[in-house]
Structures are given as structure tokens and as C-alpha cells.
Design an enzyme around this catalytic site. Structure first.
Site, short mmCIF file in Angstrom:
data_model
loop_
_atom_site.label_atom_id
_atom_site.label_comp_id
_atom_site.label_asym_id
_atom_site.label_seq_id
_atom_site.Cartn_x
_atom_site.Cartn_y
_atom_site.Cartn_z
N ASN A 152 -19.62 53.52 14.99
CA ASN A 152 -18.78 53.83 13.84
C ASN A 152 -18.98 55.29 13.47
O ASN A 152 -20.11 55.74 13.29
CB ASN A 152 -19.17 52.96 12.64
CG ASN A 152 -18.20 53.14 11.49
OD1 ASN A 152 -17.07 52.67 11.55
ND2 ASN A 152 -18.63 53.83 10.45
N GLU A 153 -17.89 56.01 13.39
CA GLU A 153 -17.92 57.39 12.92
C GLU A 153 -19.17 58.15 13.37
O GLU A 153 -19.99 58.58 12.56
CB GLU A 153 -17.79 57.45 11.39
CG GLU A 153 -16.45 56.92 10.91
CD GLU A 153 -16.19 57.15 9.43
OE1 GLU A 153 -17.16 57.32 8.67
OE2 GLU A 153 -15.02 57.15 9.03
N CYS A 158 -30.05 65.27 15.33
CA CYS A 158 -31.47 64.96 15.11
C CYS A 158 -32.29 66.11 15.67
O CYS A 158 -31.88 66.74 16.66
CB CYS A 158 -31.78 63.65 15.84
SG CYS A 158 -33.53 63.27 15.94
N CYS A 160 -35.76 65.84 16.43
CA CYS A 160 -37.07 65.33 16.82
C CYS A 160 -37.53 66.05 18.10
O CYS A 160 -36.74 66.74 18.74
CB CYS A 160 -36.98 63.82 17.06
SG CYS A 160 -36.12 63.40 18.57
N GLU A 308 -8.91 53.19 9.95
CA GLU A 308 -9.26 52.81 8.58
C GLU A 308 -8.38 53.58 7.61
O GLU A 308 -8.06 54.75 7.83
CB GLU A 308 -10.71 53.20 8.25
CG GLU A 308 -11.78 52.42 8.97
CD GLU A 308 -13.19 52.89 8.57
OE1 GLU A 308 -13.35 53.48 7.48
OE2 GLU A 308 -14.11 52.70 9.38
N TRP A 316 -16.06 56.26 -3.20
CA TRP A 316 -17.05 57.30 -2.99
C TRP A 316 -16.68 58.64 -3.61
O TRP A 316 -17.40 59.61 -3.47
CB TRP A 316 -17.39 57.45 -1.51
CG TRP A 316 -16.26 57.26 -0.55
CD1 TRP A 316 -15.95 56.11 0.12
CD2 TRP A 316 -15.30 58.23 -0.11
NE1 TRP A 316 -14.86 56.30 0.93
CE2 TRP A 316 -14.44 57.59 0.81
CE3 TRP A 316 -15.08 59.58 -0.41
CZ2 TRP A 316 -13.38 58.24 1.44
CZ3 TRP A 316 -14.02 60.22 0.23
CH2 TRP A 316 -13.18 59.56 1.12
N PHE A 358 -17.46 47.59 -4.40
CA PHE A 358 -16.27 47.85 -5.21
C PHE A 358 -15.25 48.74 -4.48
O PHE A 358 -14.30 49.22 -5.08
CB PHE A 358 -16.66 48.47 -6.56
CG PHE A 358 -17.46 47.52 -7.41
CD1 PHE A 358 -16.88 46.34 -7.87
CD2 PHE A 358 -18.79 47.78 -7.71
CE1 PHE A 358 -17.61 45.43 -8.64
CE2 PHE A 358 -19.53 46.88 -8.48
CZ PHE A 358 -18.94 45.71 -8.94
C1 GAL Z 1 -15.64 55.10 6.44
C2 GAL Z 1 -16.60 54.18 7.17
C3 GAL Z 1 -16.49 52.76 6.64
C4 GAL Z 1 -16.53 52.74 5.14
C5 GAL Z 1 -15.41 53.62 4.62
C6 GAL Z 1 -15.31 53.65 3.11
O1 GAL Z 1 -15.98 56.43 6.59
O2 GAL Z 1 -16.35 54.17 8.54
O3 GAL Z 1 -17.56 51.99 7.18
O4 GAL Z 1 -17.75 53.22 4.69
O5 GAL Z 1 -15.62 54.93 5.07
O6 GAL Z 1 -14.20 54.42 2.70
#
Ligand code: GAL
Length: 670
Positions: A152-153, A158, A160, A308, A316, A358
Site C-alpha cells: 500500500n502506498e 530507511c 539502517c 482510492e 486527516w 471516522f
Molecule cells: C490512503 C491510504 C489508506 C487510507 C486513506 C485515508 O493514503 O492508502 O489506507 O489511510 O489514505 O484517506
């Protein structure tokens, strides 16, 4: 071309996390019923399910996933099956601390969160390979599974000790010797010379922080590490069925990795689009996302998936506005107009806990279909059914190409000059893009490496091409000589691939084609301005003003003030069968609309709609249909070129029509 040959249809669905609901079998049953009611035909499953799939090291539990996939299949719902490498279980972090990422301050992080593992760690790679292979063995032949959703994304890097060693290996391969590295990184400056490879370590705010060439190499290296990791995951899932395509969901304005490069590792590009609707100017939001849609389509020169988007709101931002009624359909048609073959959401159902409890979802905590969001999602499902004839159709070959180059982005952001840390490359590219997008003109993107064939284009625009690499100078020169029109702007051709300043006249390798050379780059304080005077027009200039000298170019516009008043600011040069413009300063956006509007007319570049579009209404062609979309808060009139049928409502329209706020039409000539 169908991106998902096992299920050649527009995908409608989203991230589905049954692993969070295993104690609630009744919810899982209800999900299927609700998915059918919402016209969902595909869900992304298992994205963060590692802890549920491998609760104890080496002991897989696939029983729940078997049930879920079988039930979905029985209900006619397809599966975009994820590999779970985006977040790892606690046991792996506890037993193998090397999987935990080390940050730029050389601190090793603790267990928690996601996207925070070391992509180099052999243990991490081995565990991911094992579970990916096990998933493939079990599900790659399941008829419901149509696509692999790798991780995912992918993001970040890193520092290390394992990554440091890989970085040194990368540099050895790239430069051959320590001497060459010292030369390219110009380490004579501040006594930075390396005398042994073991002294070389990643840049860091508490170490080597100020060497731009080194930072750009670090970004290139991070891209390679991620690409290599993706190839490892791809090989694992393809070990069983190499026919099943893989995707990785990419992000908007993503800075860490070079997406043109990364996209080579996947079969299908997909991305996650979250415009901030209602935050001021929806048209600007739409243009930024439209640009990313075109960029994503350009990465592999094929359609892409919208993986998505939110059906309602995110959680967020500081302020999380709901989409207004109608915005969901409109915002779902925008990606389609630019070549998406899906509308997918984050998320199907709101969780009961966790940081995203939420975040908007198709199904909320009330668990019903009786919500505005659910109804609007269903109407998008219906729209996709009506648009089925457009599935897998492509946009007509664009005549306009804009260069957007990640290495140039990094170079501009790391360079300490002009408007330090505020060069705004992406915003600038978007401003140029917007002039075409609002005129209804299709645009492709290329980077310096990927623009091997510019012959399909009549107009190429290279805004702020500070770093020239991949032989781009010669590609642009021959494009112009062969009859193309080129537009370049300030800061062009100042450094090479190695980060070293080109010696001699700049823009490097392009001065003859452009018929100018640069003298000085002036940066203006906020609030200060100059003027571009062109015949009877005057346009405001801010932020960056380059002083240039016209050699063979004709001067079209001059500066209005300051010590360079009267000197050229906009030029054009005839070269071979083509011509090359140079815009030496950052103009107000209205200038770009005027300037490109003139070029579009002169060059006969096709527009989706022949007539002038009102403010806020945009038109994009795809598969012979025209998507007409109103992002303005007011209505606007559009004069149709031909009588048309709206595929969404089956109405026939002709002549002057009024587009209501947030209205979308998909028009086919009758
Ligand atoms: C994306 C992420 C998802 C979810 C979403 C929320 O960046 O891939 O898992 O967190 O944001 O908007």
C-alpha cells in the site's frame, strides 16, 4: 486494452477490511448485501491483514479469507487481492528488529504504525516473499481474483546499516570509483572529500545535509530500493500465475520516488486521489487532480485505475468537509474523463476503532444503506453501468506534451538558490497545465528519460527544466528542427544529471534552438513584482525573473521595471522547421491562458468542445465522448458543436445548454 482481463469492466468498490470484523460474522454477511445494493463489483481485500493471515510466525490462517473470497465470488463481486507488506505484525518487529526503519536522525523506530519498515532487510523481504507466495498459491487461480494490489502506498526510506551498505553499492555502480564520486559530489567544497567508501553514508540533518547532488542520488537510490522491493513482491505473486496483473497504489504529488521509473515495475498504474473539495476553489483542486490523472496515464502510456477516493470526507485534514450533494458523481467522472477504468473508495465500512474510524466510508456506523453517501455511491455505480461502452477506451493521441521530471523536482527543491526551498516546480507545471485543461485540450506528460519519441506532439512545454539529463537537449533540439513548437521557461538547463553546474552558456545545449542565453536569475520578495510588456498587453510577474539576452530570437515581450527594464522577457526563435519560445519570468496565470490560447488557435490543436467554455466548466474527450463538468459554484452556458446524447441521462441536447453547479454530462454525438 482491459487492465483487468479477467473482469473487463469499470471497477466500482474499494478497500474492504473483513479482517477487522472477524468476530462479527453477521456484519460480513450484511456487507455482501449492501455491496450489491451499492452496485459494487470489486473490492480490495487484505491490504493490512498480515496479523490476521499469519498470527504466529510461519502459521498461516487463510480460512477466513477463503470464506470472504468465496462469498464475494458467489455474489458476483471481484477481488483486488493485496499483499500485506504495508504494515507488519508485532511478532516480526519483536523478533527481528532489523525490519524496523531507521530515520534520518539514525534512530530506529519502534513497532507501530505502517509504511515504516526497512525495504532492504533480508528478513523483511523473506517474510514478505513467503506470505506473498502463500497467498498466490492459494488464490491466484481463484476466479474472483482479478488483480494483485501490491502493498500500500510504498513510501519513505530507511537509513539502517543495511541500507547504508546498499547505498554505497549503488554509488559504486553509478560512479565506478571513489574519485569519480568525489568529483560528481564536488567534495573539495568544505573539505568533504571521501578517502574510503566506508566513510560514505546517507544524507541526514545531523550529518551531510547540504550537498544537493548527494541528496538527489539518495532519492534515486531510494527509488531503486523500492523498485527492487516491488519486483520481489511481483515475482512472488507471479510465481504461480504470471498472467494476473499487479498494481501498486501511487499517490498525488508524491516526492520520495521517481514514479516514471517505479511504474516500470508494475503492470497497471493505480492511484489514490483525495481532492480537498470545498476549501476555496474547486476548479483549482480539480485541475491538480486532473493533472495527476494525466500524469498517471502517462507513466505507462495506458489507462489507470482510481484505487482510492473518499465517498464523503477524509479525516486527516484539520478541517474535513463533506462532499456537497452532487460532488461525488462529478468528482468520480473526472478521473474517468482522463482515462481511469475504475472508481474505488477508501473505505467500504467505517471501523469501530483506530485512527480512521471516522474517515468517510460507503457504510457508516449506522450500518445502513439509508444515507446520502450510500445513495450517491450507488448512483456512481449506476453511472458506470451506463458508461460501459466507454470501458477500456482511450483518450485520443494528445498533441501537447508537458515535461514533468522527478529528478528535476528533487534538484530544484535541494538547490540553494533563487527562492530557496520555494521554487514551486509542481505548482508551476500545474499552472501551465491548467491553461490547456481549461481550454479542453488533452495533455500527456513525459520526463527527460521517457520522452524518447516526441513525434506525436506538435507542442512540447518544459517548465523550469533546471536539470537537463537523459539527452533531453538533443531530443528537444531535434523536435524543434523537425517542425515542433517548444516552450521553455526560466531556470532552464543550469545543472546536469550529476548535479554539477553546466559550464558555459545556459540553457545548456539549447541556446541555439532558443536563440537566447541566460545572464542572471533574480528572485523577488513576496509582494514585489515586475511587468511583462507585450505589444499593448501588460502582465504581472512575480517571484522569479531571469535576465536574458536575445541572440537570434525575436523579442515578443520585455521587462517593465527594475535594472533590467526593457530587456527581453518573452522570445521566440525560428529553428529548422519549428520554433522555440522562452519565457524568462513567472507570469500571472492569466498570461498563460492568453499565450497558450493563442498557440492552440494558431496551431489548430483540437479541443473537446469548439466553443469558449464558461469559467469553471471543463471538457475532456475520452473514447469519442466528451465529459463536460462544472466545478464552479454558479451555472454556465455551453454552446454544443453538434446535437449530442448524454449517456448518463439519455437526454438529447443541442445548441446552447446550461450547466448547473456540480453538473456532469457525458456527451456522444448523435
Ligand atoms: C490512503 C491510504 C489508506 C487510507 C486513506 C485515508 O493514503 O492508502 O489506507 O489511510 O489514505 O484517506
Amino acid at each position: 486494452m482491459a487492465l483487468t482481463p479477467r473482469f473487463p469492466a469499470f471497477l466500482h468498490g474499494g478497500d474492504y477490511n473483513p479482517d477487522q470484523w472477524l468476530k462479527y460474522p453477521e456484519v460480513l454477511e450484511e456487507d455482501i448485501r449492501l455491496m450489491q445494493a451499492a452496485k459494487v463489483n470489486c473490492v480490495s481485500v487484505g491490504i493490512f491483514a498480515w496479523a490476521a493471515l499469519e498470527p504466529v510466525e510461519g502459521e498461516y490462517d487463510f480460512a477466513w479469507l477463503d470464506r470472504v473470497i468465496d462469498r464475494l465470488w458467489a455474489a458476483g463481486i471481484r477481488v483486488d487481492l493485496a499483499t500485506p507488506s504495508g504494515a507488519r505484525p508485532a511478532w516480526i518487529a519483536q523478533k527481528y528488529p532489523e525490519v524496523l526503519r531507521v530515520d534520518e536522525y539514525f534512530r530506529r523506530h519502534h513497532f507501530g504504525g505502517r509504511h515504516n519498515h526497512c525495504l532492504t532487510s533480508p528478513v523483511y523481504r523473506e517474510k514478505v516473499r513467503a506470505i506473498d507466495t502463500a497467498l498466490a498459491e492459494r488464490y491466484a487461480s481463484h476466479p474472483a481474483v482479478i488483480l494483485w494490489h501490491l502493498s500500500n502506498e510504498y513510501s519513505g526510506d530507511c537509513r539502517c546499516p543495511l541500507c547504508q551498505e546498499k547505498f554505497r553499492e549503488y554509488l559504486r555502480r553509478r560512479y565506478g570509483s571513489l574519485e569519480a564520486l568525489n568529483e560528481h559530489w564536488w567534495t573539495g567544497f568544505w573539505s568533504m572529500k571521501y578517502t574510503d567508501w566506508s566513510q560514505v553514508e546517507s544524507p541526514s540533518p545531523i550529518g551531510q545535509d547540504a550537498n544537493p547532488a548527494m541528496w538527489v542520488d539518495w532519492r534515486r537510490f531510494s527509488t531503486q530500493q523500492c523498485k527492487d522491493f516491488i519486483l520481489m513482491e511481483k515475482a512472488a505473486v507471479h510465481s504461480v500465475n504470471p498472467e494476473l496483473p499487479v498494481t501498486a497504489n501511487l499517490m498525488q504529488r508524491f516526492w520520495d520516488y521517481d514514479y516514471f521509473d517505479l511504474a516500470e515495475a508494475i503492470d497497471v498504474v493505480s492511484w489514490d486521489s483525495y481532492p480537498l473539495w470545498g476549501s476555496g476553489n474547486d476548479l483549482v483542486q480539480a485541475s491538480e487532480h486532473a493533472m495527476t490523472h494525466d500524469l498517471m496515464r502517462s507513466l505507462k502510456g495506458q489507462n489507470f485505475l482510481l484505487m482510492e477516493s473518499t465517498p464523503s470526507q477524509v479525516n486527516w485534514h484539520a478541517v474535513n468537509r463533506m462532499k456537497k450533494p452532487g460532488m461525488h458523481l462529478l468528482s468520480s467522472m473526472l478521473p474517468l474523463a482522463h482515462g481511469a477504468d475504475s472508481v474505488m473508495y477508501f473505505q467500504w465500512r467505517k471501523g469501530r476503532g483506530g485512527s480512521e474510524m471516522f474517515h468517510g466510508a460507503v457504510v457508516g456506523h449506522d450500518g445502513t444503506a439509508d444515507t446520502r453517501t450510500f445513495r450517491e455511491v450507488r448512483s456512481v455505480g449506476e453511472a458506470l453501468e451506463k458508461l460501459a461502452p466507454l470501458y477500456a477506451t482511450e483518450k485520443k493521441q494528445a498533441r501537447v506534451c508537458i515535461l514533468y521530471d522527478w529528478q528535476n523536482l528533487w534538484a530544484l527543491d535541494y538547490a540553494q538558490f533563487a527562492r530557496k526551498g520555494d521554487m514551486r516546480y509542481t505548482e508551476t507545471v500545474n499552472a501551465h497545465y491548467r491553461a490547456f485543461w481549461q481550454a479542453g485540450v488533452s495533455v500527456d506528460f513525459r520526463d527527460c528519460r521517457a520522452c524518447t519519441d516526441l513525434s506525436p506532439y506538435s507542442l512540447v512545454i518544459a517548465p523550469m527544466l533546471f536539470m537537463t539529463h537523459g539527452g533531453i537537449e538533443e531530443k528537444l533540439n531535434s523536435f524543434v528542427r523537425g517542425g515542433g513548437t517548444l516552450v521553455m521557461t526560466y531556470c532552464a538547463g543550469m545543472i546536469g544529471e550529476d548535479g554539477l553546474a553546466w559550464q558555459g552558456r545556459t540553457p545548456h545545449g539549447l541556446t541555439e534552438t532558443l536563440g537566447i542565453h541566460a545572464l542572471e536569475l533574480d528572485a523577488l520578495f513576496d509582494g514585489d513584482a515586475n511587468t511583462l510588456i507585450r505589444e499593448r498587453d501588460q502582465w504581472r510577474l512575480t517571484r522569479l525573473c531571469e535576465v536574458i539576452e536575445a541572440d537570434t530570437a525575436q523579442v515578443l515581450g520585455r521587462y517593465g521595471s527594475d535594472y533590467y527594464a526593457g530587456q527581453p522577457c518573452l522570445t521566440v526563435n525560428a529553428c529548422g522547421a519549428g520554433k522555440a519560445y522562452y519565457l524568462a519570468a513567472e507570469p500571472e496565470e492569466a498570461f498563460l491562458h492568453r499565450f497558450y490560447g493563442e498557440l492552440i488557435r494558431e496551431m489548430g490543436i483540437p479541443k473537446a468542445i469548439g466553443s469558449q467554455l464558461p469559467d469553471g466548466v471543463v471538457a475532456q474527450e475520452r473514447g469519442g465522448a466528451v465529459f463536460l463538468m462544472n466545478f464552479a459554484p454558479s451555472s454556465g452556458d455551453v454552446l454544443l458543436d453538434h446535437p449530442c446524447r448524454d449517456l448518463l441521462t439519455d437526454r438529447t441536447l443541442s445548441g446552447k445548454i446550461t450547466m448547473n453547479p456540480l453538473e456532469v454530462l457525458v456527451l456522444e454525438k448523435v
